[in-house]
Design a protein around this motif. Structure first.
Motif: not given
Length: 258
Positions: A192-201, A153-160, A133-139
């Motif tokens: 298409d990363v379910e809410g993490l688009e701004s981080v990937v971009i 599937a999401t890393l964005a931690g959606r509420e609910g 996954a592309i994110a703002d950190s490695v690990g």
């Protein structure tokens, strides 16, 4: 597009396809476990319990992105970020002008289905798969995977969000992404990363490879993403035109440089 046309395409037709998928999936699932040809013309390994798979088979996603990919007339590379089971990677491979597909899908079970689908359709020799996954950190991080709908599937931690389980995946950031996108041809990127688009971009914008990106087709859901924030990031990287596909709080955008 006019509002009436949008209502018909993204309201009536899409809803009808969802209902068709729900009604016919049990019937088709009972026929056996062989490969299934989707409404988009590509073969997929059966996964009838998954809503995302059913949407692929019955064409629920519509033809906006598939038409764009098949309509490319110059050599290009398709970068599929959040590939899931590979629908759009498979469609891109149908276009002989697509010289390479680079797909990122971090969830191991889903990635295995992606790889199997690539093997079913040919084009494997020009497809590179990354279980990352592309994110703002490695690990290593835990991603939430909803039961019965892999596409959420999401890393964005959606509420609910509930009904799923956590799966450990590997993430990389811009310095590690850049060499994976090395080359000379222009790139068409789907995100298409379910809410993490701004981080990937934001990470993509830090790479040297971003200069070769001619178009980015990305998902927006106003419940957990800011369309304005994403557009601001893209404008800073030289994208000037934004075409909206869809209606309501959940839609897609095509960003291009001219």
């Amino acid at each position: 597009m006019g509002s009436l046309t949008d209502f018909w395409r993204y309201g009536v037709v899409k809803t009808a396809r969802k209902l068709k998928a729900a009604a016919l999936s049990p019937v088709l699932a009972a026929r056996g476990d062989g490969p299934v040809r989707s409404a988009y013309g590509v073969l997929m390994v059966p996964n009838w319990q998954d809503t995302t798979f059913r949407y692929c088979i019955f064409g629920t996603y519509g033809s906006d992105l598939s038409d764009l990919l098949l309509g490319q007339r110059e050599p290009f590379v398709f970068v599929d970020i959040g590939a899931n089971q590979g629908l759009y990677s498979l469609i891109a491979a149908q276009n002989p002008k697509c010289r390479q597909i680079i797909a990122f899908e971090p969830v191991p079970v889903t990635h295995a289905r992606l790889a199997a689908n690539v093997g079913l359709n040919g084009g494997a020799e020009r497809t590179v798969l990354h279980m990352l996954a592309i994110a703002d950190s490695v690990g290593e991080v835990e991603i939430s995977v909803a039961e019965g709908h892999t596409g959420t599937a999401t890393l964005a931690g959606r509420e609910g969000q509930s009904g799923g389980g956590g799966v450990v995946i590997h993430t990389i950031d811009a310095p590690l992404v850049d060499p994976l996108l090395a080359g000379e041809l222009p790139m068409f990127v789907k995100i298409d990363v379910e809410g993490l688009e701004s981080v990937v971009i934001a990470e993509l914008a830090k790479t040297k490879a971003v200069a070769r990106v001619e178009a980015i087709f990305y998902e927006v859901d106003n419940r957990w993403a800011s369309a304005r924030e994403i557009e601001t990031l893209l404008r800073a990287s030289g994208f000037t035109r934004f075409a909206k596909y869809g209606r309501g709080h959940h839609y897609d955008v095509l960003a291009t440089r001219s």
